[in-house]
Enzyme design. Structure first.
Site, PDB file in Angstrom:
ATOM      1  CG  ASP A  19      -7.407  -4.402   4.982  1.00  0.00           C
ATOM      2  OD1 ASP A  19      -6.200  -4.113   4.952  1.00  0.00           O
ATOM      3  OD2 ASP A  19      -7.887  -5.284   5.730  1.00  0.00           O
ATOM      4  CD  GLU A  20      -7.916  -5.036  -2.791  1.00  0.00           C
ATOM      5  OE1 GLU A  20      -7.561  -6.007  -3.500  1.00  0.00           O
ATOM      6  OE2 GLU A  20      -8.589  -4.081  -3.230  1.00  0.00           O
TER       7      GLU A  20
END
Length: 350
Positions: free
Chosen positions: A201-202
């Site tokens: 989750d970036e």
């Protein structure tokens, strides 16, 4: 004269076929083509089909638990311990290098190789999140590297990474959106024949509708559709805080890993017990653990160790890997002569 010319043309034609066949055989030995070619095409996959396969897989798993309650598959990533994971930055690192190292029994020392990393983006037409492959990832797929690495006894998965728009694991507004994306992910995993799927989750935007339920919601749907696949998550971004219907990431995914190098996640991180957690390292770039620390982590009960940016650039790369294999598995390492590709190139997997 005409008959002689015909015979010459016939012999030349047969010779061309023989040369072509030899080339094909040589290519397939080095880089096997993706099996079941039709199964890798998008147009044969539908949401209905993926739901049906999920039910069949779940029923099979449930029956096995009833018929053989004490039987455990030691090769399943869900059950396996002392796992050594290699994250390969396929934009400029040779993916096949994970196959170049064996133990004394001739088996690969790497258990799971991640293709790092396809992205998720918003489709400008449908406004839905979908997976995108840059030329390096698509080239790796086309070349047959996934099947090639699997043929050597190594599991292969891919990591999904945000890409600077509103496609994000925290950005699904409701279950309907999460299920739609989960079906898309499940189709890609099955059509490519992958063993695992991973989430990082970036680099996603943070719109006003982002919510803490979304990440666990979508991963729970992906695991529902892929009950037979290994579902993994970086404990970063929304993974730690997300919860859905009382469940955290550790309740829906199979395992999680830290997002810094080196870093050891505490038991209970994102809801994962210690036996489903991976300490994260970057040993070939100065972010590793010594052998004694690795051995201690295994004794504490961690599932294994992940190595980010698996590459052979340091001159002492073999010594580094030997320390990891010894510390995690208590095994020796044999390098296959002539196997390692030490190039750093945008075209190394094309």
């Amino acid at each position: 004269m005409i008959l002689i010319m015909k015979n010459i043309y016939l012999m030349a034609f047969l010779l061309m076929i023989m040369v072509s066949s030899c080339r094909k055989i040589k290519t397939e030995q080095a880089f096997p083509e993706i099996k079941d070619q039709l199964e890798t095409q998008q147009d044969v996959w539908t949401a209905e089909r993926i739901e049906q396969i999920a039910k069949q897989k779940k029923d099979s798993i449930d029956r096995a638990k009833i018929d053989k309650p004490n039987e455990v598959d030691p090769n399943s990533l869900m059950n396996k311990k002392n796992i050594l994971i290699a994250y390969v930055e396929v934009n400029n690192r040779a993916f096949k290098n994970v196959t170049c190292f064996l133990n004394d029994e001739g088996k690969p020392v790497i258990d799971l190789a991640w293709v790092f990393a396809p992205n998720i983006n918003i489709n400008s037409g449908t406004k839905k999140a979908y997976i995108t492959y840059n030329k390096q990832v698509q080239g790796l797929i086309n070349k047959g590297y996934i099947r090639y690495v699997q043929s050597k006894g190594i599991k292969v998965g891919m990591t999904l990474l945000g890409n600077h728009d509103n496609a994000g694991f925290r950005n699904f507004k409701n279950l309907e959106e999460a299920t739609d994306f989960a079906q898309h992910v499940a189709i890609e995993v099955r059509r490519l024949g992958l063993d695992a799927i991973d989430f990082d989750d970036e680099y996603s935007e943070n719109p006003s509708w982002a919510n803490n339920e979304s990440f666990v919601m979508v991963v729970s749907e992906i695991k529902r559709l892929l009950p037979d696949k290994f579902v993994h998550c970086y404990i970063f971004g929304g993974a730690s805080a997300s919860s859905y219907k009382g469940k955290r990431m550790g309740d829906v995914a199979d395992a999680g890993a830290s997002a810094f190098y080196p870093q050891t996640p505490s038991p209970g991180s994102a809801g994962f017990p210690i036996e489903r957690l991976f300490p994260s390292t970057k040993p070939f770039s100065g972010g590793g653990y010594p052998e004694a620390t690795l051995r201690s982590l295994m004794a504490q009960g961690y599932k294994g160790i992940m190595m980010f940016d698996f590459n052979m650039f340091p001159n002492n790369y073999l010594d580094i890997l030997k320390g990891y294999v010894k510390g995690v598995k208590e095994q020796n390492v044999i390098e296959i002569p002539g196997c390692v590709d030490r190039r750093e190139s945008d075209d190394v997997n094309l």
